[in-house]
Motif scaffolding. Structure first.
Motif, PDB file in Angstrom:
ATOM      1  N   UNK A  67       0.805  -1.225   0.000  1.00 14.55           N
ATOM      2  CA  UNK A  67       0.000   0.000   0.000  1.00 14.55           C
ATOM      3  C   UNK A  67       0.836   1.271   0.000  1.00 14.55           C
ATOM      4  N   UNK A  68       2.139   1.114  -0.371  1.00 11.40           N
ATOM      5  CA  UNK A  68       3.005   2.282  -0.413  1.00 11.40           C
ATOM      6  C   UNK A  68       2.513   3.242  -1.503  1.00 11.40           C
ATOM      7  N   UNK A  69       2.264   4.528  -1.161  1.00 10.28           N
ATOM      8  CA  UNK A  69       1.783   5.479  -2.169  1.00 10.28           C
ATOM      9  C   UNK A  69       2.787   5.659  -3.296  1.00 10.28           C
ATOM     10  N   UNK A  75       9.883   8.628  -5.298  1.00  8.19           N
ATOM     11  CA  UNK A  75      10.966   9.386  -4.678  1.00  8.19           C
ATOM     12  C   UNK A  75      12.060   8.453  -4.168  1.00  8.19           C
ATOM     13  N   UNK A  76      11.681   7.337  -3.567  1.00 11.45           N
ATOM     14  CA  UNK A  76      12.666   6.398  -3.033  1.00 11.45           C
ATOM     15  C   UNK A  76      13.475   5.773  -4.156  1.00 11.45           C
ATOM     16  N   UNK A  81      15.366   9.897   0.672  1.00  7.87           N
ATOM     17  CA  UNK A  81      14.621   9.543   1.871  1.00  7.87           C
ATOM     18  C   UNK A  81      13.466  10.548   1.985  1.00  7.87           C
ATOM     19  N   UNK A  82      12.244  10.060   2.167  1.00  5.97           N
ATOM     20  CA  UNK A  82      11.082  10.909   2.001  1.00  5.97           C
ATOM     21  C   UNK A  82      10.076  10.700   3.129  1.00  5.97           C
ATOM     22  N   UNK A  99      18.317  -3.121  -2.402  1.00  6.55           N
ATOM     23  CA  UNK A  99      17.214  -2.464  -3.092  1.00  6.55           C
ATOM     24  C   UNK A  99      15.889  -2.534  -2.368  1.00  6.55           C
ATOM     25  N   UNK A 100      15.904  -2.935  -1.101  1.00  2.00           N
ATOM     26  CA  UNK A 100      14.658  -3.004  -0.345  1.00  2.00           C
ATOM     27  C   UNK A 100      14.254  -1.591   0.119  1.00  2.00           C
ATOM     28  N   UNK A 101      12.927  -1.397   0.275  1.00  3.86           N
ATOM     29  CA  UNK A 101      12.373  -0.118   0.732  1.00  3.86           C
ATOM     30  C   UNK A 101      11.826  -0.302   2.143  1.00  3.86           C
ATOM     31  N   UNK A 102      12.448   0.416   3.073  1.00  7.21           N
ATOM     32  CA  UNK A 102      12.017   0.325   4.459  1.00  7.21           C
ATOM     33  C   UNK A 102      11.063   1.505   4.732  1.00  7.21           C
ATOM     34  N   UNK A 103       9.876   1.217   5.308  1.00  2.00           N
ATOM     35  CA  UNK A 103       8.857   2.260   5.488  1.00  2.00           C
ATOM     36  C   UNK A 103       8.279   2.230   6.904  1.00  2.00           C
ATOM     37  N   UNK A 104       7.848   3.387   7.311  1.00  2.00           N
ATOM     38  CA  UNK A 104       7.063   3.547   8.538  1.00  2.00           C
ATOM     39  C   UNK A 104       5.826   4.373   8.185  1.00  2.00           C
TER      40      UNK A 104
END
Length: 397
Positions: A67-69, A75-76, A81-82, A99-104
């Protein structure tokens, strides 16, 4: 719309504008500050979770959520970093190893509720301030309106002949200056009129003696056309002097009333006696308590004015306490009617050169005012001038 209302509306509009502008500015500054603080806090937590990720420690951060917008992912992908607010959810994301995307992410609802509460507070405070300022403006406007109205009414009273009327202003603003100017104008006008009255009365008194002497001298002359012409001229001059003295007495308010009960028809008959071109009609008679000599003088002047400036036949109608004098001429000039309805007839003003002295209507109006009667002038729709004298205090006869 009077001045007071305009001032009140202007103050209310200014209060609404200031309250609305202040509310919008506070809302925007607070919203920007809340978002900046939330983004900084979430970004700091993301950096801490990234250290935990590299240390293989458990953290609330997620990898590659579905569900990452889109704007965050885009941007990532560029290595940025956004932090991003999307439909009530605040995101923070960064790229880590492989290449992983870490999100909070977290809900932004607490900030939105806090901002809504602030908006309600601003609205309440703004409304209260607007009401208070508008009331203050209304009171100020009403006070200014009352002062301006008082000055206007005093000026109207002065124009109507009450030269003792004064505003007596207080304060140092423009309205106070206007009021002081009205009082100064009344003082100057009263002094000038008083000087004119004294000069008029003095001239009339001084003329009485030579006129009496000339009358005696003419009486000693032998009969003949020249003597008759001089007698008629002296009669006219003596009448003018008496008219000027009468005006002076009326202006000085020293005339004394001698009242008694009289029939209106009887006074009217005596006033028009000897005028063959005047027709008298009695619709209804009445008995009034008045000064008959002054009433007869008024009616005689009105009749003479109608004969001199109007056209025959001249009709005089008695209807109870009301007496109407009508002629069949061209009627009163429009400018004369305008002056009569505001300040009374102008003395020494006639409708045509050589048509009299112009004192007849002046004396009639002054006598009517002294008697407490009403004297009105108008042009009839079918043509001709009409003067209407309404006497006070009638009783049926």
């Amino acid at each position: 719309m009077n001045v007071g209302t305009k001032v009140a509306l202007a103050v209310a509009a200014a209060a609404v504008t200031v309250a609305a502008t202040s509310g919008v500015l506070v809302h925007r500054v607070t919203a920007a500050d809340q978002l900046s603080t939330a983004r900084s806090e979430l970004d700091g937590r993301l950096m801490s979770d990234a250290y935990d990720y590299y240390a293989a420690r458990k953290s609330p951060a997620r990898l590659n959520p579905r569900d990452l917008p889109g704007p965050v992912k885009h941007a990532v992908d560029k290595g940025v970093r956004v932090t991003y607010l999307d439909h009530g959810t605040l995101w923070a994301a960064t790229r880590v190893a492989d290449g992983e995307v870490l999100t909070l992410s977290r809900s932004y609802a607490p900030e939105e509720r806090s901002l809504a509460a602030l908006d309600r507070t601003l609205l309440g405070v703004g409304a209260a301030a607007t009401v208070l300022v508008s009331l203050a403006g209304l009171l100020l406007g009403l006070r200014m309106g009352r002062r301006a109205t008082a000055a206007a009414r005093t000026a109207e009273s002065i124009a109507d002949g009450d030269l003792d009327a004064r505003v007596r202003p207080g304060g140092r603003d423009e309205i106070a200056r206007l009021s002081a100017s009205v009082d100064t104008m009344a003082d100057a006008l009263g002094a000038r009129l008083e000087a004119e009255r004294r000069v008029t009365a003095d001239i009339a008194h001084e003329l009485r003696t030579p006129v009496a002497g000339m009358t005696t001298a003419v009486g000693l002359l032998p009969a003949g056309p020249a003597t008759d012409l001089m007698k008629r001229s002296l009669d006219n001059l003596r009448g003018l002097v008496e008219d000027v003295l009468e005006v002076a007495r009326l202006d000085a308010q020293v005339a004394v009333l001698e009242t008694e009960e009289r029939q209106v028809s009887a006074m009217t008959r005596r006033a028009v006696a000897g005028s063959a071109e005047v027709g008298l009609r009695i619709v209804e008679d009445a008995v009034v308590t008045t000064d008959p000599r002054r009433v007869e003088r008024i009616l005689a002047n009105l009749t003479a004015n109608a004969l001199r400036h109007g056209a025959a036949p001249v009709e005089v109608e008695v209807d109870g306490p009301v007496v109407r004098v009508r002629d069949h001429g061209a009627g009163f000039p429009a400018d004369l009617l305008a002056v009569v309805h505001t300040s009374g007839p102008q003395r020494f003003r006639t409708t045509a050169p050589g048509a009299g002295t112009g004192l007849g209507l002046t004396i009639a109006v002054g006598q009517a005012r002294l008697l407490g009667a009403r004297l009105a002038f108008r042009n009839r729709p079918e043509g001709g001038a009409e003067a209407v004298l309404t006497l006070p205090g009638p009783s049926s006869s």
